[in-house]
Design a protein around this motif. Structure first.
Motif, PDB file in Angstrom:
ATOM      1  N   SER A  63      11.660   2.091 -11.756  1.00 13.58           N
ATOM      2  CA  SER A  63      11.112   3.434 -11.949  1.00 13.58           C
ATOM      3  C   SER A  63      10.263   3.563 -13.202  1.00 13.58           C
ATOM      4  CB  SER A  63      12.254   4.457 -12.033  1.00 13.58           C
ATOM      5  OG  SER A  63      12.952   4.312 -13.265  1.00 13.58           O
ATOM      6  N   GLU A  77       8.450  12.485  -4.993  1.00 15.36           N
ATOM      7  CA  GLU A  77       7.636  11.516  -5.725  1.00 15.36           C
ATOM      8  C   GLU A  77       6.144  11.623  -5.429  1.00 15.36           C
ATOM      9  OE1 GLU A  77      10.329   7.552  -6.231  1.00 15.36           O
ATOM     10  OE2 GLU A  77       9.396   7.824  -4.282  1.00 15.36           O
ATOM     11  N   ARG A 104      11.846  -0.945  -6.687  1.00 16.59           N
ATOM     12  CA  ARG A 104      12.977  -0.159  -7.180  1.00 16.59           C
ATOM     13  C   ARG A 104      12.813   0.253  -8.651  1.00 16.59           C
ATOM     14  NH1 ARG A 104      16.732  -0.245  -3.280  1.00 16.59           N
ATOM     15  NH2 ARG A 104      16.732  -2.022  -1.852  1.00 16.59           N
ATOM     16  N   ASP A 142       8.352  -0.106   0.938  1.00 13.77           N
ATOM     17  CA  ASP A 142       8.199   0.862  -0.150  1.00 13.77           C
ATOM     18  C   ASP A 142       7.971   2.235   0.465  1.00 13.77           C
ATOM     19  OD1 ASP A 142       8.089   1.948  -2.677  1.00 13.77           O
ATOM     20  OD2 ASP A 142       6.334   0.806  -3.326  1.00 13.77           O
ATOM     21  N   GLU A 159      16.943   4.100 -11.120  1.00  8.11           N
ATOM     22  CA  GLU A 159      16.352   3.195 -10.138  1.00  8.11           C
ATOM     23  C   GLU A 159      15.801   3.988  -8.966  1.00  8.11           C
ATOM     24  OE1 GLU A 159      18.674   0.469  -7.282  1.00  8.11           O
ATOM     25  OE2 GLU A 159      18.057  -0.916  -8.872  1.00  8.11           O
ATOM     26  N   ARG A 160      14.623   3.634  -8.513  1.00  4.26           N
ATOM     27  CA  ARG A 160      14.075   4.273  -7.310  1.00  4.26           C
ATOM     28  C   ARG A 160      14.943   3.901  -6.106  1.00  4.26           C
ATOM     29  NH1 ARG A 160       9.409   2.859  -5.160  1.00  4.26           N
ATOM     30  NH2 ARG A 160       9.051   4.955  -4.324  1.00  4.26           N
ATOM     31  N   SER A 161      15.134   4.842  -5.213  1.00  4.47           N
ATOM     32  CA  SER A 161      15.919   4.583  -4.012  1.00  4.47           C
ATOM     33  C   SER A 161      15.091   4.934  -2.788  1.00  4.47           C
ATOM     34  CB  SER A 161      17.220   5.392  -4.024  1.00  4.47           C
ATOM     35  OG  SER A 161      16.942   6.772  -4.142  1.00  4.47           O
TER      36      SER A 161
END
Length: 355
Positions: free
Chosen positions: A143, A206, A141, A200, A149-151
């Protein structure tokens, strides 16, 4: 008697429906919606009656008897993070998607339409593998920028459906294997599956560019474009999603057109074609590190109809693990077979609680 299940999968410009008897598809139809029709509505939520009525009309013309249905299932819309698998469509879910969606998206209409049909028939309605399936590990999560935050936003439905099918082909359970799955469509997402969980992902903003999405672009140069004064926020989103990727170079998101250009010797087309395969392979390599190299299979689907394109990917990643090619989409099977497992008590449907 076999359970009869109606699967509904709304997209931005089309709605796919399919009728299943047990595990067998007995009827399917893709309903295309013209820009002229969709432009009559102020927002996606306003399309509800229009899309529902067309679905019912198509089913009637196809001779589908709705009273024989055991359940209605649809692609999960963009909800707050949820677990994988089946959820019953309930009041909380309907209220969230109708009045307070996380993002306005055509897939949100599916639960509303499925619920309307299911309630009228007094049968259960489900969603399966929402776009918002989130099983990321804490380390995934991060970044690199505090406050962002990565989702987990990826093509969960098709990716998990392909993984489950490959596991069955190998004579094993999805929960016992490690996979890297590449969903190759108008948008591309990659996911690392460890023992039944997508731990992941590489989202469509991305990683690799796709037929119509820009993917990962250099941040500093992107900031310069954003502040150039040439684009507002909406147009920048459109530049990245819809007008990005292959479409930005050649004005088409049709891979068949690009492949014809390649075969005709257009060198720019050759470069872009190879670059997209290169970026997909690079992303798969990135996710192999997530699984510490312990990968039972790499699965590709969607654009995998193209042997030439897949071969460009395979030559770069076949050293990691065997490659399983699954052309086309498996989303309708994923929806229907997921609902069937619930009806046969092989899987328990969860209850959605809004947060």
């Amino acid at each position: 008697m076999s359970h009869k299940i109606l699967a509904i999968n709304p997209g931005s410009t089309s709605t796919k429906i399919a009728l299943y008897s047990g595990e067998s598809m007995v009827f399917t139809k893709t309903i295309d919606h013209s820009p002229e029709e969709l432009n009559k509505f102020n927002n996606i939520a306003d399309q509800f009656d229009y899309r529902k009525d067309i679905i019912l009309e198509v089913l009637k013309k196809g001779g589908c008897e709705l009273t024989e249905l055991s359940a209605v299932v649809r692609r999960g819309g963009i909800l707050p993070p949820v677990e994988s698998g089946a959820y019953r469509i309930n009041k909380d879910m309907v209220d969230r998607l109708k009045n307070n969606p996380v993002v306005e998206h055509a897939s949100n209409l599916g639960a509303l339409i499925a619920n309307a049909i299911a309630e009228a028939l007094e049968i259960p309605g489900f969603i399966y593998d929402s776009v918002s399936v989130d099983q990321l590990e804490p380390v995934a999560r991060v970044s690199g920028m505090a406050g962002i935050e990565r989702s987990s936003t990826f093509h969960a439905l098709n990716s998990r459906a392909m993984a489950i099918k490959v596991a069955e082909k190998l004579g094993k359970k999805y929960e016992d294997l490690n996979f890297i799955v590449a969903h190759l469509g108008g948008g591309i997402s990659l996911s690392a599956h460890r023992k039944g969980k997508a731990v992941d992902i590489i989202a469509d903003d991305e990683g690799p560019f796709s037929p119509e999405r820009a993917g990962r672009v250099p941040c500093k140069k992107l900031i310069d474009v954003c502040y150039s004064g040439d684009y507002d926020k909406r147009n920048m989103h459109r530049k990245l999603r819809g007008n990005g990727g292959v479409n930005s170079y050649f004005g088409t998101n049709d891979m068949r057109v690009l492949e014809r250009m390649v075969k005709d010797g257009n060198q720019e087309a050759v470069l872009i074609y190879e670059a997209m395969a290169y970026q997909i392979a690079k992303g798969i390599g990135e996710l192999s590190a997530v699984l510490c190299g312990a990968v039972d299979a790499i699965i590709t689907g969607g654009i995998a109809h193209s042997n030439d394109f897949v071969s460009l990917i395979e030559k770069r990643i076949s050293f990691i693990a065997p490659v399983e090619v699954m052309p086309g989409e498996n989303e309708m099977d994923g929806l229907a077979l997921g609902a069937l497992r619930v009806l046969e008590n092989k899987e328990i449907a969860k209850e959605y609680i809004d947060r």
